[in-house]
Design a protein around this motif. Structure first.
Motif, short mmCIF file in Angstrom:
data_model
loop_
_atom_site.label_atom_id
_atom_site.label_comp_id
_atom_site.label_asym_id
_atom_site.label_seq_id
_atom_site.Cartn_x
_atom_site.Cartn_y
_atom_site.Cartn_z
N ARG A 48 -31.28 22.15 11.22
CA ARG A 48 -31.17 22.53 9.82
C ARG A 48 -31.04 24.04 9.66
O ARG A 48 -30.29 24.51 8.78
N GLU A 49 -31.70 24.81 10.48
CA GLU A 49 -31.63 26.27 10.37
C GLU A 49 -30.21 26.76 10.64
O GLU A 49 -29.68 27.62 9.91
N MET A 109 -18.58 23.68 4.30
CA MET A 109 -19.84 24.16 3.74
C MET A 109 -20.68 22.99 3.22
O MET A 109 -21.90 22.96 3.40
N ALA A 110 -20.02 22.01 2.60
CA ALA A 110 -20.73 20.85 2.09
C ALA A 110 -21.34 20.02 3.22
O ALA A 110 -22.43 19.46 3.08
N ILE A 111 -20.64 19.97 4.35
CA ILE A 111 -21.17 19.23 5.51
C ILE A 111 -22.49 19.84 5.96
O ILE A 111 -23.46 19.14 6.25
N SER A 112 -22.53 21.17 6.05
CA SER A 112 -23.75 21.84 6.50
C SER A 112 -24.85 21.77 5.44
O SER A 112 -26.03 21.64 5.78
N LEU A 113 -24.47 21.86 4.17
CA LEU A 113 -25.48 21.88 3.12
C LEU A 113 -26.12 20.51 2.91
O LEU A 113 -27.34 20.39 2.78
N TRP A 114 -25.32 19.46 2.89
CA TRP A 114 -25.81 18.12 2.61
C TRP A 114 -26.02 17.30 3.88
O TRP A 114 -26.47 16.14 3.79
N ASN A 115 -25.69 17.85 5.06
CA ASN A 115 -25.88 17.16 6.32
C ASN A 115 -25.16 15.81 6.34
O ASN A 115 -25.71 14.80 6.77
#
Length: 339
Positions: A48-49, A109-115
């Motif tokens: 997550r980090e 960016m959405a992939i990283s933000l919402w996993n």
């Protein structure tokens, strides 16, 4: 009704072939040839980090591209002194850069933000269409800009005739139309292929080479034909750019005064740097598909899809006095308006 009639006419046939066998076979055939409902894009990080770090980094890069290209578009549109062919094509270049980076980066960016790595089938098709369109249209536009510099330096007396407003609009329309046509052909052919190797795309956006790897073996002959046509166009544009600059350099070297040579060369230096950056990153990215690891493919994809839209405004604004003056006036106007 048909099942009752068949049972009355030929009861032994239904006893020999149970009713569940035909639907099962049909279902298996559909599962082997049908396309997935969604694809799984590659994530930059698992923890997550690191995901939040990637989101923050891409957000900063995306905002920088929006700011740089947005300022150039606004400055050219608002300053009547910049209503010339060179700046008209530069405005189109900034629009294409904004479209290119807006197609791939926000989803990553959405992939990283919402996993969540999932992208819908229609979303992937739209991403492929717009990426192919923006990349090829930008390459065709750089070819037109090379022609503009060639006419300005090698045919200065005919510049107003060859590069009139109507001619510039026709060239820009040809650039956008060619990009749309190539994007339609590549998208239609790619998504008409049967996909039988899963739905995991080893890239942070829907990439044509990665999608072709998911297709069944021996089923992409049509796509190969479209690719050959596009490669011929790309090669033809590259040869045209090279020949244009050979004649430009020859004409510049014939100028007797050093000041005149420097002035003539500075007008095409920014375009030459942009072309070199675009072609080199795209070439290395394509070569890395067969000789590098997935991690290196990811890095090369970032270089040619994220770096040019950010760097291009800097390249054109650093060595262009007229554009710097227009940007300075625009920034001063914004500051006065806020006060």
């Amino acid at each position: 009704m048909s099942e009752v009639l068949l049972r009355e006419v030929c009861p032994n046939l239904l006893m020999s072939f149970p009713h569940w066998t035909v639907p099962c076979a049909q279902k298996k055939q559909m599962s082997n040839s049908s396309s997935p409902k969604e694809f799984l894009l590659r994530a930059f990080a698992d923890t997550r980090e690191l995901q939040l770090l990637h989101f923050s980094l891409f957000l900063g890069l995306y905002l920088a591209a929006l700011l740089g290209n947005g300022l150039i578009i606004t400055a050219i549109a608002c300053d009547h002194r910049l209503h010339t062919p060179m700046y008209f094509f530069l405005l189109n270049l900034s629009i294409l850069d904004l479209g290119s980076i807006s197609t791939s980066v926000p989803k990553s960016m959405a992939i990283s933000l919402w996993n969540s790595r999932a992208i819908s089938y229609s979303g992937c098709a739209a991403q492929v269409f717009f990426l192919v369109f923006f990349i090829l249209a930008e390459y065709f536009l750089l070819t037109v800009m090379a022609y503009d510099r060639f006419v300005a330096i090698c045919r200065p007396l005919h510049y107003s005739t060859l590069m009139g407003s109507r001619a510039c609009v026709k060239m820009a329309a040809a650039v956008w139309g060619s990009g749309i046509l190539n994007a339609v052909l590549h998208t239609a052919n790619t998504f008409s292929l049967p996909l039988c190797r899963g739905n995991a795309v080893e890239q942070f956006y829907c990439s044509l080479p990665q999608l072709r790897r998911l297709s069944c073996s021996g089923s992409y002959l049509r796509e190969s034909g479209v690719t050959v046509v596009s490669l011929c166009l790309v090669l033809g544009c590259f040869v045209f750019i090279v020949l244009s600059y050979v004649q430009i350099f020859t004409a510049v070297l014939r100028i007797p005064s050093e000041k005149g040579r420097h002035k003539a060369f500075s007008t095409c230096l920014s375009h030459l740097v942009v072309v070199s950056l675009f072609v080199s990153t795209l070439m290395f990215a394509q070569l890395s598909l067969s000789i590098s690891s997935p991690a290196q493919d990811l890095v090369m994809a970032v270089l040619y899809s994220v770096v040019p839209p950010i760097v291009n405004p800097l390249i054109y604004s650093m060595r262009n006095k007229e554009l710097k003056d227009a940007l300075r006036k625009l920034i001063q106007w914004v500051q006065c308006w806020h006060q």
